[in-house]
Structures are given as C-alpha cells and as structure tokens.
Design an enzyme around this catalytic site. Structure first.
Site, PDB file in Angstrom:
ATOM      1  N   ASP A   1       0.815  -0.888  -0.058  1.00 20.85           N
ATOM      2  CA  ASP A   1      -0.050   0.129   0.043  1.00 20.85           C
ATOM      3  C   ASP A   1       0.809   1.154  -0.092  1.00 20.85           C
ATOM      4  O   ASP A   1       2.089   1.393   0.685  1.00 20.85           O
ATOM      5  CB  ASP A   1      -0.927  -0.090   1.400  1.00 20.85           C
ATOM      6  N   ILE A   2       0.688   2.227  -0.943  1.00 21.00           N
ATOM      7  CA  ILE A   2       1.384   3.504  -1.016  1.00 21.00           C
ATOM      8  C   ILE A   2       1.086   4.240   0.277  1.00 21.00           C
ATOM      9  O   ILE A   2      -0.173   4.361   0.499  1.00 21.00           O
ATOM     10  CB  ILE A   2       0.889   4.194  -2.335  1.00 21.00           C
TER      11      ILE A   2
ATOM     12  N   GLU B   1      -4.767   2.360  -4.362  1.00 21.68           N
ATOM     13  CA  GLU B   1      -3.469   2.510  -4.183  1.00 21.68           C
ATOM     14  C   GLU B   1      -2.807   1.102  -3.509  1.00 21.68           C
ATOM     15  O   GLU B   1      -1.746   1.468  -2.847  1.00 21.68           O
ATOM     16  CB  GLU B   1      -2.965   3.911  -3.580  1.00 21.68           C
TER      17      GLU B   1
HETATM   18  N1  LIG Z   1      -5.081   9.537  -8.266  1.00 23.89           N
HETATM   19  C1  LIG Z   1      -5.737   8.576  -7.711  1.00 23.89           C
HETATM   20  N2  LIG Z   1      -6.297   8.466  -6.331  1.00 23.89           N
HETATM   21  C2  LIG Z   1      -7.039   7.278  -5.967  1.00 23.89           C
HETATM   22  C3  LIG Z   1      -7.076   6.222  -6.829  1.00 23.89           C
HETATM   23  N3  LIG Z   1      -7.748   5.523  -6.132  1.00 23.89           N
HETATM   24  C4  LIG Z   1      -7.728   5.847  -4.883  1.00 23.89           C
HETATM   25  N4  LIG Z   1      -7.184   6.768  -4.754  1.00 23.89           N
HETATM   26  C5  LIG Z   1      -7.245   7.891  -3.486  1.00 23.89           C
HETATM   27  O1  LIG Z   1      -6.246   7.198  -2.793  1.00 23.89           O
HETATM   28  C6  LIG Z   1      -6.315   7.731  -1.383  1.00 23.89           C
HETATM   29  C7  LIG Z   1      -6.016   6.880  -0.227  1.00 23.89           C
HETATM   30  O2  LIG Z   1      -6.138   7.469   0.850  1.00 23.89           O
HETATM   31  P1  LIG Z   1      -6.080   6.952   2.324  1.00 23.89           P
HETATM   32  O3  LIG Z   1      -6.747   5.293   2.216  1.00 23.89           O
HETATM   33  O4  LIG Z   1      -6.581   7.786   3.191  1.00 23.89           O
HETATM   34  O5  LIG Z   1      -4.704   6.336   2.350  1.00 23.89           O
HETATM   35  P2  LIG Z   1      -3.391   7.255   2.741  1.00 23.89           P
HETATM   36  O6  LIG Z   1      -3.320   8.545   2.327  1.00 23.89           O
HETATM   37  O7  LIG Z   1      -2.346   6.418   1.730  1.00 23.89           O
HETATM   38  O8  LIG Z   1      -2.773   6.744   4.149  1.00 23.89           O
HETATM   39  P3  LIG Z   1      -2.062   5.595   4.558  1.00 23.89           P
HETATM   40  O9  LIG Z   1      -2.045   4.278   3.886  1.00 23.89           O
HETATM   41  O10 LIG Z   1      -2.476   5.592   6.132  1.00 23.89           O
HETATM   42  O11 LIG Z   1      -0.521   5.994   4.476  1.00 23.89           O
HETATM   43  C8  LIG Z   1      -7.702   8.457  -1.363  1.00 23.89           C
HETATM   44  O12 LIG Z   1      -7.637   9.892  -1.412  1.00 23.89           O
HETATM   45  C9  LIG Z   1      -8.292   8.121  -2.788  1.00 23.89           C
HETATM   46  O13 LIG Z   1      -9.032   9.034  -3.397  1.00 23.89           O
HETATM   47  C10 LIG Z   1      -6.605   6.412  -8.086  1.00 23.89           C
HETATM   48  O14 LIG Z   1      -6.820   5.580  -9.109  1.00 23.89           O
HETATM   49  N5  LIG Z   1      -6.020   7.615  -8.530  1.00 23.89           N
END
Ligand SMILES: Nc1nc2c(ncn2[C@@H]2O[C@H](COP(=O)(O)OP(=O)(O)OP(=O)(O)O)[C@@H](O)[C@H]2O)c(=O)[nH]1
Length: 169
Positions: free
Chosen positions: A42-43, A86
């Site tokens: 996970d990013i 992500e």
């Molecule tokens: N650009 C883009 N954003 C995406 C996509 N799918 C999901 N997201 C975004 O990914 C983000 C995931 O955020 P969180 O689940 O809060 O995770 P995080 O900020 O990485 O937090 P941690 O996992 O705790 O490090 C959300 O803001 C979604 O809108 C995509 O295909 N493209």
C-alpha cells in the site's frame, strides 16, 4: 497453471491483473500450490500526494509503483494484482518464506529509489506478508492476514515490511 482470463481484463491504468482476476483464480492458485505467499503493498500517505500534487500526478505515482512491483512480481509464480486504488497484491507460489520476505524488502526499497519530477518527493510503501504452508484451497484468510500485517506496518511508522505471525499481531 491455467487462469480464467475472461473474468478480469487487466487494470487499465497499470496493466496488472485486477481484483476480478483474484476472485476467479485465487482458489485454483491456492489449491495447486504447496506454499502461497501474499504481499499486500500500500502506498504511504497517498491522499496527501493527491491533495498536494493533484490526481493526475497521483495516477502517475500509482503507475510507476505498479511498474516497479511488476519488475519483481511477474510470470507464472509471482502474480501482481492491483487490489484497490493504491493497494497491490503480489501472490507468490511455492517460494520460500525467506525469499518472499527478502523480495518484499527489495520492493519496499526499490520504490524509495524511484525519481520524480518533484525533487523533494520520496514515495514509500508499507507491505504486509502472509504465507500459507498448508495445502488447502479457496479461503481468503491469507489476504486478511497480509492485511493485518500491513496495518501493523502502517502503525509501526510505514515504509516497512511486516510478516504476519499469530504470536506478534
Ligand atoms: N489519483 C488517484 N487516487 C486514488 C485512486 N484510487 C484511490 N485514490 C485515492 O487514494 C487515497 C487513499 O487515501 P487513504 O486510504 O487515506 O490512504 P493514505 O493517505 O495512503 O494513508 P496511509 O495508507 O495511512 O498511508 C484517497 O484519497 C483516494 O481518493 C486512483 O486510481 N488515482
């Protein structure tokens, strides 16, 4: 190993296999493997990346992270999947626990080495690893355990690999 390709086109952004592929094939992969390992990747802080640099750049980050995962996770016995926005899975068939943990560390490090047009940016991932050494088919327990290990990796400070162990978590 034969896969039900018709059940899942590749993910259009990354070209990796998608979640439908997993639903259609996990049982088959699991039942024909002596050992199956799941890496859940996970990013880190991805919302902040989107919020700071915009969603198109966020997509670029997903794409390049997926490319890096694909460099280490391809072929019949190492299957890369875009599991969610992500979040990625790498399924490893009949690899030793040592090798999979080492590979997880290598992927984690390789992602920190990607260079971005924004010079100060370093993208990191957290990885949960779970291995099933029992020869049994069809359960998604392994993914749940990798997810628990991933949760631990996030809680421990991110940019790290945690291997699932019933005692530790
Ligand atoms: N650009 C883009 N954003 C995406 C996509 N799918 C999901 N997201 C975004 O990914 C983000 C995931 O955020 P969180 O689940 O809060 O995770 P995080 O900020 O990485 O937090 P941690 O996992 O705790 O490090 C959300 O803001 C979604 O809108 C995509 O295909 N493209």
């Amino acid at each position: 190993m034969k896969f039900k390709h018709s059940c899942g086109r590749p993910d259009p952004l990354t070209g990796l296999k998608n979640r439908l592929f997993l639903s259609a094939n996990l049982e088959r992969i699991s039942s024909s493997a002596n050992t199956l390992t799941v890496l859940m990747i996970d990013i880190d802080n991805f919302k902040q990346i989107n919020d700071t640099y915009g969603h198109p750049f966020g997509d670029e980050v997903i794409l390049r992270v997926a490319d890096t995962i694909g460099q280490y996770c391809h072929g019949r016995n190492k299957i890369g999947v875009r599991y969610g926005g992500e979040e990625f899975l790498c399924l490893m068939v009949d690899e030793t626990a040592e090798h999979t943990a080492e590979l997880a560390e290598t992927i984690c490090h390789a992602i920190t080495q990607i260079t971005w047009p924004i010079k100060q940016l370093i993208v990191t991932v957290s990885i949960g690893v779970s291995t099933n050494t029992l020869h049994k088919s069809g359960d998604f327990k392994l993914i749940e355990q990798a997810d628990e290990a991933l949760y631990q990796a996030k809680s421990d400070g991110k940019n790290r690999v945690v291997v699932y162990s019933q005692q530790q978590l």
